[in-house]
Design an enzyme around this catalytic site. Structure first.
Site, PDB file in Angstrom:
ATOM      1  N   GLN A   1       0.449   6.942  -5.244  1.00 57.06           N
ATOM      2  CA  GLN A   1       0.849   7.744  -6.404  1.00 57.06           C
ATOM      3  C   GLN A   1       1.575   6.945  -7.491  1.00 57.06           C
ATOM      4  O   GLN A   1       2.297   7.513  -8.307  1.00 57.06           O
ATOM      5  CB  GLN A   1       1.733   8.924  -5.970  1.00 57.06           C
ATOM      6  CG  GLN A   1       1.039   9.890  -5.008  1.00 57.06           C
ATOM      7  CD  GLN A   1       1.976  10.987  -4.558  1.00 57.06           C
ATOM      8  OE1 GLN A   1       2.830  10.781  -3.701  1.00 57.06           O
ATOM      9  NE2 GLN A   1       1.820  12.172  -5.129  1.00 57.06           N
ATOM     10  N   THR A   2       1.379   5.622  -7.496  1.00 54.56           N
ATOM     11  CA  THR A   2       2.083   4.786  -8.464  1.00 54.56           C
ATOM     12  C   THR A   2       1.140   3.725  -9.016  1.00 54.56           C
ATOM     13  O   THR A   2       0.387   3.107  -8.263  1.00 54.56           O
ATOM     14  CB  THR A   2       3.295   4.086  -7.809  1.00 54.56           C
ATOM     15  OG1 THR A   2       4.122   5.073  -7.189  1.00 54.56           O
ATOM     16  CG2 THR A   2       4.120   3.334  -8.835  1.00 54.56           C
TER      17      THR A   2
ATOM     18  N   CYS B   1     -26.128   3.508 -12.199  1.00 56.09           N
ATOM     19  CA  CYS B   1     -25.348   4.747 -12.276  1.00 56.09           C
ATOM     20  C   CYS B   1     -26.204   5.914 -12.752  1.00 56.09           C
ATOM     21  O   CYS B   1     -26.675   5.949 -13.899  1.00 56.09           O
ATOM     22  CB  CYS B   1     -24.161   4.551 -13.217  1.00 56.09           C
ATOM     23  SG  CYS B   1     -23.098   6.014 -13.319  1.00 56.09           S
TER      24      CYS B   1
ATOM     25  N   CYS C   1     -19.273  -1.635 -17.303  1.00 60.79           N
ATOM     26  CA  CYS C   1     -19.179  -1.408 -15.857  1.00 60.79           C
ATOM     27  C   CYS C   1     -20.238  -2.219 -15.106  1.00 60.79           C
ATOM     28  O   CYS C   1     -21.421  -2.192 -15.483  1.00 60.79           O
ATOM     29  CB  CYS C   1     -19.352   0.079 -15.560  1.00 60.79           C
ATOM     30  SG  CYS C   1     -19.314   0.461 -13.787  1.00 60.79           S
TER      31      CYS C   1
ATOM     32  N   GLU D   1       0.821  -1.211   0.000  1.00 61.33           N
ATOM     33  CA  GLU D   1       0.000   0.000   0.000  1.00 61.33           C
ATOM     34  C   GLU D   1       0.859   1.267   0.000  1.00 61.33           C
ATOM     35  O   GLU D   1       0.490   2.267  -0.616  1.00 61.33           O
ATOM     36  CB  GLU D   1      -0.956  -0.009   1.188  1.00 61.33           C
ATOM     37  CG  GLU D   1      -2.104  -1.000   1.045  1.00 61.33           C
ATOM     38  CD  GLU D   1      -2.965  -0.740  -0.185  1.00 61.33           C
ATOM     39  OE1 GLU D   1      -3.133   0.436  -0.566  1.00 61.33           O
ATOM     40  OE2 GLU D   1      -3.460  -1.720  -0.769  1.00 61.33           O
TER      41      GLU D   1
ATOM     42  N   TYR E   1      -6.223   7.103   3.711  1.00 61.49           N
ATOM     43  CA  TYR E   1      -6.511   6.095   2.687  1.00 61.49           C
ATOM     44  C   TYR E   1      -5.682   4.828   2.911  1.00 61.49           C
ATOM     45  O   TYR E   1      -6.212   3.713   2.925  1.00 61.49           O
ATOM     46  CB  TYR E   1      -6.244   6.648   1.288  1.00 61.49           C
ATOM     47  CG  TYR E   1      -6.409   5.584   0.223  1.00 61.49           C
ATOM     48  CD1 TYR E   1      -7.661   5.262  -0.255  1.00 61.49           C
ATOM     49  CD2 TYR E   1      -5.311   4.874  -0.255  1.00 61.49           C
ATOM     50  CE1 TYR E   1      -7.833   4.264  -1.198  1.00 61.49           C
ATOM     51  CE2 TYR E   1      -5.466   3.868  -1.193  1.00 61.49           C
ATOM     52  CZ  TYR E   1      -6.728   3.565  -1.662  1.00 61.49           C
ATOM     53  OH  TYR E   1      -6.894   2.562  -2.581  1.00 61.49           O
TER      54      TYR E   1
ATOM     55  N   LEU F   1      11.329   3.221  -8.231  1.00 67.03           N
ATOM     56  CA  LEU F   1       9.877   3.311  -8.084  1.00 67.03           C
ATOM     57  C   LEU F   1       9.381   4.749  -8.009  1.00 67.03           C
ATOM     58  O   LEU F   1       8.241   5.042  -8.319  1.00 67.03           O
ATOM     59  CB  LEU F   1       9.430   2.538  -6.844  1.00 67.03           C
ATOM     60  CG  LEU F   1       7.943   2.223  -6.724  1.00 67.03           C
ATOM     61  CD1 LEU F   1       7.445   1.443  -7.931  1.00 67.03           C
ATOM     62  CD2 LEU F   1       7.667   1.444  -5.444  1.00 67.03           C
ATOM     63  N   GLY F   2      10.248   5.657  -7.593  1.00 64.16           N
ATOM     64  CA  GLY F   2       9.845   7.057  -7.494  1.00 64.16           C
ATOM     65  C   GLY F   2       9.363   7.423  -6.104  1.00 64.16           C
ATOM     66  O   GLY F   2       9.075   6.563  -5.282  1.00 64.16           O
ATOM     67  N   TYR F   3       9.310   8.734  -5.845  1.00 60.65           N
ATOM     68  CA  TYR F   3       8.912   9.246  -4.534  1.00 60.65           C
ATOM     69  C   TYR F   3       9.641   8.497  -3.409  1.00 60.65           C
ATOM     70  O   TYR F   3       9.023   7.862  -2.560  1.00 60.65           O
ATOM     71  CB  TYR F   3       7.399   9.145  -4.351  1.00 60.65           C
ATOM     72  CG  TYR F   3       6.611   9.912  -5.366  1.00 60.65           C
ATOM     73  CD1 TYR F   3       6.486  11.301  -5.272  1.00 60.65           C
ATOM     74  CD2 TYR F   3       6.012   9.259  -6.444  1.00 60.65           C
ATOM     75  CE1 TYR F   3       5.759  12.015  -6.221  1.00 60.65           C
ATOM     76  CE2 TYR F   3       5.291   9.970  -7.399  1.00 60.65           C
ATOM     77  CZ  TYR F   3       5.171  11.338  -7.286  1.00 60.65           C
ATOM     78  OH  TYR F   3       4.464  12.051  -8.227  1.00 60.65           O
TER      79      TYR F   3
ATOM     80  N   ASP G   1     -10.232   7.331  -1.914  1.00 62.58           N
ATOM     81  CA  ASP G   1      -9.254   8.150  -2.623  1.00 62.58           C
ATOM     82  C   ASP G   1      -9.957   8.857  -3.777  1.00 62.58           C
ATOM     83  O   ASP G   1     -11.193   8.882  -3.860  1.00 62.58           O
ATOM     84  CB  ASP G   1      -8.079   7.304  -3.119  1.00 62.58           C
ATOM     85  CG  ASP G   1      -8.467   6.327  -4.221  1.00 62.58           C
ATOM     86  OD1 ASP G   1      -9.678   6.154  -4.478  1.00 62.58           O
ATOM     87  OD2 ASP G   1      -7.570   5.737  -4.842  1.00 62.58           O
TER      88      ASP G   1
END
Length: 322
Positions: free
Chosen positions: A70-71, A234, A228, A65, A148, A108-110, A166
């Site tokens: 952000q990935t 919906c 969906c 998690e 989150y 992976l970043g960040y 989120d």
């Protein structure tokens, strides 16, 4: 989270301050058993697609998690497996040097997430007896864990009936239940309805199903409404509403400080210690840009730099933080 329904009201015009469902003609559609069953049935073939969905180990779910923040999930798979080979257990991560954790994080970043995960592991071992807490409030006290991520870990690893809300979930709830866009509804109302909508018998599967639905079907710009599982309920689709262009403006990556930080960090992973001049040569960045990146990495606990390096002296040294 007791305000599950927004106010009735006429569509808000320009300059209208009220949210709380003010753009909808009626109260939000309540959750139904059919909705829950349809979404969970749709999720079944996806329930074991990723390696973190084949375990209930709280440590491994916590790692996944944090990595997923952000990935995109597809990018996380390889990094997740590699990271767990280096740190297969919570104690092994807690004992590791920060430099080793940042190196194992790879591209992976960040990378500040790696620092936070290292700090969280140490806090769990030192302060909580080595047991990942099951309650969202306790999880949020750990470094790098927001509402989150705490809800996701609690629901998936421990079956706690809490909605993980989120951007994707807010968009789905706004469209399906309110028939409008998420930024037209007060966040508290969206969160409240998301909690009501949650299937308490399978909260982890439900939260993950919504994650997938937001990524694959209820997409921001081009939703796949015909496929969906929630299409029949919906209100957004029934109204014939159209997606709205995003109001967020993302600065370009090329030439950004984030790009410079990534380039400097790659060199530090490879060499562990470099002078500012060496970093400038190897990255092709001017010394002032390298210095700015170094200061940022040091502030995030990722790098260690002498005072001279932080001031941009070419012969001063920089390394990964211990």
């Amino acid at each position: 989270m007791d305000r599950a329904q927004g106010r009735r009201g006429r569509p808000a015009g320009p300059g209208t301050d009220g949210l709380l469902g003010a753009t909808t003609e009626a109260a939000p559609t309540p959750p139904t058993t059919r909705d829950r069953e349809a979404l969970l049935e749709w999720f079944v073939p996806r329930s074991r697609v990723y390696p973190w969905r084949r375990t209930r180990d709280p440590y491994r779910i916590l790692v996944s998690e944090v990595m997923l923040q952000q990935t995109q999930a597809a990018r996380v798979v390889g990094a997740y497996r590699s990271f767990l080979r280096s740190f297969p257990s919570l104690p092994s991560l807690a004992k590791a040097r920060r430099s080793a954790v940042v190196s194992a994080w790879g591209g992976l970043g960040y990378p500040r997430r790696a620092v936070a995960l290292s700090q969280a592991a140490r806090a769990i071992v030192d302060d909580l007896g080595g047991t990942v807490p099951s309650e969202p409030t306790a999880l949020q006290e750990l470094p790098g864990i927001g509402p989150y991520t705490a809800a996701a870990v609690a629901s998936i690893a421990f079956g706690v009936p809490v909605a993980a809300v989120d951007t994707n979930v807010r968009r789905i709830v706004a469209r399906v239940a309110f028939g409008t866009h998420a930024d037209d509804i007060a966040p508290a109302d969206l969160a409240a309805l998301a909690q009501r909508w949650l299937d308490p018998r399978a909260p982890g599967a439900w939260n993950q199903a919504l994650m997938d639905l937001g990524r694959e079907m209820c997409r921001p710009a081009r939703p796949r409404c015909d496929a969906c599982p929630l299409a029949s309920s919906c209100r957004f689709r029934a109204r014939g509403a159209q997606p709205r262009a995003s109001r967020e403006k993302h600065p370009p990556f090329e030439g950004s400080l984030r790009q410079a930080r990534g380039a400097v960090l790659r060199e530090l992973r490879a060499a562990r210690s470099c002078t500012v001049a060496m970093l400038a040569r190897s990255t092709g960045l001017p010394i002032d840009r390298v210095t700015e990146a170094v200061r940022g990495l040091e502030a995030d606990g990722i790098a260690r730099a002498t005072r001279a390096a932080a001031e941009g002296h070419p012969r001063a040294r920089v390394g990964l933080a211990d």
